[in-house]
Write an enzyme that holds these catalytic residues in place. Structure first.
Site, short mmCIF file in Angstrom:
data_model
loop_
_atom_site.label_atom_id
_atom_site.label_comp_id
_atom_site.label_asym_id
_atom_site.label_seq_id
_atom_site.Cartn_x
_atom_site.Cartn_y
_atom_site.Cartn_z
N HIS A 1 73.41 53.58 52.86
CA HIS A 1 73.12 53.47 54.29
C HIS A 1 74.48 53.48 54.97
O HIS A 1 75.45 52.98 54.41
CB HIS A 1 72.38 52.17 54.61
CG HIS A 1 72.29 51.91 56.09
ND1 HIS A 1 71.38 52.56 56.89
CD2 HIS A 1 73.01 51.10 56.91
CE1 HIS A 1 71.54 52.15 58.14
NE2 HIS A 1 72.52 51.26 58.17
N CYS B 1 69.78 57.91 58.07
CA CYS B 1 70.87 57.18 58.73
C CYS B 1 72.21 57.90 58.61
O CYS B 1 73.03 57.86 59.53
CB CYS B 1 70.97 55.77 58.16
SG CYS B 1 71.24 55.75 56.36
#
Length: 172
Positions: free
Chosen positions: A60, A134
């Protein structure tokens, strides 16, 4: 650790009137135009302890600029999935490292406006692990703020994903 969702219709003037506004976090010197931009990278899986050394991993990422970190996540609603958190403290992930990706000459408010513009294209219900995750968001933000790309290894598995799916679909 506070997370705040950035709706696509968010505006700087509405934050000044809301409780817990980011206005109290603003410092006069942080509104100056030049600021370092960092890509904050988090482990999604404990497997990253092993995969990382092979140039792989499931990550992420968020973009840190002017003392705030911005990220993108999934939810089931057709509203923005863009959020802001304190740097290096994204809930649900294990912080791995920061990479300085350049500098921006945008002020805090210009950065915020740029993020708001992107938030309109990054709704939580459009999140997709391979096509729109993301890391795609942080790559877009990085390009807007610095004119430079993020390191390729951050989203490598998403780029490899379509290849492996394609190969599976054409196999006899």
């Amino acid at each position: 650790m506070r997370m705040r969702v950035l709706p696509a219709s968010w505006s700087s003037s509405s934050a000044k009137h809301s409780s817990g506004s980011s206005e109290s976090q603003e410092h006069p010197s942080s509104s100056s135009a030049t600021a370092a931009v960092y890509l904050n990278i988090y482990d999604i899986s404990p497997l990253n302890h092993y995969l990382y050394w092979f140039g792989l991993g499931i990550f992420h990422s968020g973009i840190q600029v002017h003392g705030m970190e911005y990220g993108f996540g999934a939810h089931e609603y057709p509203t923005s999935g863009v959020f802001q958190v304190e740097p290096k403290s994204c809930p649900g992930f294990i912080f791995r490292r920061s990479v300085c990706v350049g500098v921006t000459h945008m002020s805090r408010s210009q950065v915020r406006t740029s993020i708001e513009d992107l938030a309109e294209d990054y709704h939580g219900d459009t999140y997709h692990l391979i096509l729109k995750n993301c890391n795609h968001f942080t790559a877009d933000v990085c390009e807007r703020l610095t004119g430079k790309p993020v390191p390729g290894w951050v989203n490598r598995l998403a780029r490899l994903g379509p290849i492996s799916f394609h190969n599976q679909s054409v196999a006899p």
